[in-house]
Design an enzyme around this catalytic site. Structure first.
Site, PDB file in Angstrom:
ATOM      1  N   CYS A  10      -4.227  -7.848   4.603  1.00 33.27           N
ATOM      2  CA  CYS A  10      -3.122  -8.735   4.243  1.00 33.27           C
ATOM      3  C   CYS A  10      -2.357  -8.046   3.120  1.00 33.27           C
ATOM      4  CB  CYS A  10      -3.590 -10.148   3.880  1.00 33.27           C
ATOM      5  SG  CYS A  10      -4.583 -10.311   2.402  1.00 33.27           S
ATOM      6  N   CYS A  84       0.963  -9.773   7.294  1.00 34.65           N
ATOM      7  CA  CYS A  84       1.634  -8.705   6.548  1.00 34.65           C
ATOM      8  C   CYS A  84       2.837  -8.154   7.278  1.00 34.65           C
ATOM      9  CB  CYS A  84       0.670  -7.601   6.147  1.00 34.65           C
ATOM     10  SG  CYS A  84      -0.253  -6.821   7.457  1.00 34.65           S
ATOM     11  N   CYS A  88       2.267  -3.598   7.436  1.00 33.97           N
ATOM     12  CA  CYS A  88       1.018  -3.001   7.910  1.00 33.97           C
ATOM     13  C   CYS A  88       1.331  -2.071   9.078  1.00 33.97           C
ATOM     14  CB  CYS A  88       0.032  -4.088   8.335  1.00 33.97           C
ATOM     15  SG  CYS A  88      -0.443  -5.164   6.987  1.00 33.97           S
TER      16      CYS A  88
END
Length: 136
Positions: A10, A84, A88
């Site tokens: 996250c 995220c 990410c």
């Protein structure tokens, strides 16, 4: 048979991913390797997440947020992102799941408990899936 490795990601690696890692370590023991990281990690874990996990009998006070690295993703069999978005990175060939969970940041314990409980339910299903499915 090698142990599967699961990476929880996250943005801040201070709430959701830390709770998920705590549950997976607690429920799977040494049968699954657990990593967690964030694209922009905070300095410390969210104290309300720590409190919520303590209520469930799991101590995550000694965990620290870590930065997401290519090496962590490459070492993982399963990568689970938690809100995220584009922060990410995506790596072909990995098993990905994106768990849409509310962010516990800035929330009180009453708001974090349902997030914790949803994470536990998802972790229990993940443990069953990983430990019942033969690993290549």
């Amino acid at each position: 048979m090698t142990r599967p490795t699961v990476l929880f990601v996250c943005v801040h690696n201070a709430g959701r991913s830390q709770m998920a890692a705590g549950f997976l370590q607690h429920l799977a023991g040494d049968r699954i390797d657990v990593l967690s990281a964030g694209s922009a990690p905070k300095d410390e874990i969210n104290p309300v997440a720590v409190q919520a996990m303590a209520e469930a009998g799991i101590d995550i006070t000694h965990n620290t947020p870590k930065v997401l690295t290519d090496e962590a993703v490459e070492a993982s069999d399963v990568v689970i992102t938690m809100g995220c978005g584009d922060a990410c990175r995506f790596y072909p060939g990995k098993r990905y799941e994106d768990w849409q969970l509310d962010d516990p940041a800035g929330q009180d314990i009453e708001a974090v408990r349902p997030i914790r409980d949803e994470i536990r339910t998802r972790i229990e299903a993940l443990v069953s899936d990983l430990l019942e499915t033969p690993q290549a």
